[in-house]
Write an enzyme that holds these catalytic residues in place. Sequence first.
Site, mmCIF file in Angstrom:
data_model
loop_
_atom_site.group_PDB
_atom_site.id
_atom_site.type_symbol
_atom_site.label_atom_id
_atom_site.label_comp_id
_atom_site.label_asym_id
_atom_site.label_seq_id
_atom_site.Cartn_x
_atom_site.Cartn_y
_atom_site.Cartn_z
ATOM 1 N N THR A 1 0.877 -1.185 0.000
ATOM 2 C CA THR A 1 0.000 0.000 0.000
ATOM 3 C C THR A 1 0.908 1.227 0.000
ATOM 4 O O THR A 1 2.128 1.107 0.147
ATOM 5 C CB THR A 1 -0.899 0.055 1.254
ATOM 6 O OG1 THR A 1 -0.098 0.435 2.371
ATOM 7 C CG2 THR A 1 -1.554 -1.292 1.541
ATOM 8 N N ASP A 2 0.324 2.402 -0.121
ATOM 9 C CA ASP A 2 1.136 3.617 -0.112
ATOM 10 C C ASP A 2 1.879 3.772 1.207
ATOM 11 O O ASP A 2 3.027 4.202 1.246
ATOM 12 C CB ASP A 2 0.246 4.843 -0.352
ATOM 13 C CG ASP A 2 -0.228 4.884 -1.798
ATOM 14 O OD1 ASP A 2 0.407 4.214 -2.651
ATOM 15 O OD2 ASP A 2 -1.244 5.552 -2.061
ATOM 16 N N CYS A 3 1.212 3.417 2.291
ATOM 17 C CA CYS A 3 1.863 3.593 3.599
ATOM 18 C C CYS A 3 2.615 2.353 4.069
ATOM 19 O O CYS A 3 3.437 2.421 4.970
ATOM 20 C CB CYS A 3 0.850 4.069 4.637
ATOM 21 S SG CYS A 3 -0.690 3.154 4.619
ATOM 22 N N TYR A 4 2.311 1.183 3.486
ATOM 23 C CA TYR A 4 3.006 -0.066 3.823
ATOM 24 C C TYR A 4 3.473 -0.723 2.527
ATOM 25 O O TYR A 4 2.860 -1.669 2.032
ATOM 26 C CB TYR A 4 2.078 -1.013 4.592
ATOM 27 C CG TYR A 4 1.759 -0.543 5.990
ATOM 28 C CD1 TYR A 4 2.532 -0.980 7.068
ATOM 29 C CD2 TYR A 4 0.705 0.333 6.236
ATOM 30 C CE1 TYR A 4 2.259 -0.545 8.351
ATOM 31 C CE2 TYR A 4 0.425 0.775 7.517
ATOM 32 C CZ TYR A 4 1.207 0.334 8.577
ATOM 33 O OH TYR A 4 0.932 0.766 9.841
#
Lengths: 404, 135
Positions: free
Chosen positions: A138-141
């Site tokens: 994901t964008d954050c992970y």
Amino acid sequence: MPKTIKEINDKIKKGKAVVVTAEEIIDIVGKKGIKKTAAEVDVVTTGTFGPMCSSGAYFNIGHTKPRIKIGGGTCYINDVPCYTGFAAVDILIGATAIKNDDPKNTVFPGTFKYGGGHVIEDLVAGKSVKLTATTYGTDCYPRKNLETWITLKDMNEAVLFNPRNCYQNYNVAVNLSDKVIYTYMGRLQPRLGNANYSSAGQLSPLLNDPKYLTTGIGTRIFLGGGEGYVVWQGTQHNPSVKRGKNGVPLMPAGTLAVMGDLKHMSSEWLRGASFAGYGSTLTVGIGIPIPIINEEMVKYTSVKDEDIFAQIVDYSKAYPQIIPGSLGEVNYAQLKSGQITIKGKQVRTGGISSFSRARKIAHLLKEKILSKSFYLTEPVAPIPSVDSGISFKLLNEKPVKQKQ
Amino acid sequence: MAKKRIVLTFPSTLVGQPITTHLVKDYDLMLNILRGVVAPNEEGRLVLELSGKKKSLEDGIKYLKGLGVEIQSLAQDIKWHESKCTHCTACIPACPTQAMSVDRDTMEVSFVKELCIACELCIPACPFKALEIQF
């Protein structure tokens, strides 16, 4: 005169508490009677050490750099699958989980050499285990894969969390069929070849507090060599079953959900176990202190093996097919003698739960209390008892083809 | 009268021969077959209790060795790993010779090698892999 838990804790603090095991109190009551014993004894310690399948542990393994969201992905410890339906790096492993490539019962009986219970044992033994995870980015992970060695010390939290432990009484398992069967009660030889039982009898925690008068939510306990708490009634908690005049259930009844810090536990008291033809599990050591708040608790804690009865159940047909009934009733003194009589036949008995280890736990807990390193807690809420109306029900299956 | 419990491993070439008959007829030995596994074109394994005169016993064993049969003493076959044992007693009813036994006061398990016939029935009965067969 009744005592409060606070008064008992004050005595522990002053080094004046009288603490005895659930076996020692039997002799004391025999010599001094109930009234005098209630005045003299403050705490009775119990113990049990047996396979408890509804056990597991959850971990926060710490964030990786860059971050990975294992939640929603897949994760294995020593190739045993973990549950990942939580946040990014919180994972859970259950005692009966087995490797995807375990042959299971394809070659019968399977040996189930290594499962979730063994992972928990290895972790508490301080061993490095292999953790692997695969997930989506994901964008954050952004990270998608992880492969690392990890120990219990490396983790932020490691918590033993067991939804059902400490069964109050259990069946005596036999096999009436003509072929050997492999069960969670061990291997059962045909035509009443052996009878296996699983309870610590007169030492077992809930057989010494049969109506859950002092054991409740918040009770501090000996768990896996460390400390833990009763956090709820266990799953399948079934307090409404038939009981003897002494209040002790005549069949499996109450259960407890427990949890505690895995980092303080030991592999002596949390042991992976493999039941041939059945599966892998975790053997858990539990000891519960019972405060002697009144004479009633003396009466309950002085229960003897000969006054605790269990039902003999056929595991070749009656158990799997849920056919009610019992082949007879025997007490734990008979079971522990090594031989019982069923339908006129002498049958040798075997234990699944270790009585000698249960006794050791009761003594360890007694020592901990006497050395002021273990204090009693007041339950914050009771667990449902005899009059709760709660009973254990079967699944009412509803065919999915029919719309609800 | 001497007695010995042995584990014989036969190469596949010897499986077809009536070796034990020779032990009885030619060496005057009594034999009690404790276990036997013989499969076509594979090694055969036989666990025997031999008894007879000391000299006959020695000669019989020499005869077996001469044929190429591998011989091991039985006592070394089942190993009880005490540190793995939790003394649950699940193995007790499985053991036909009471080599595994319980002190009913302490409820602790012990193993007497001399009584063990290496039948292996205890192995699947133990959830802790505390019993191991060592061939």
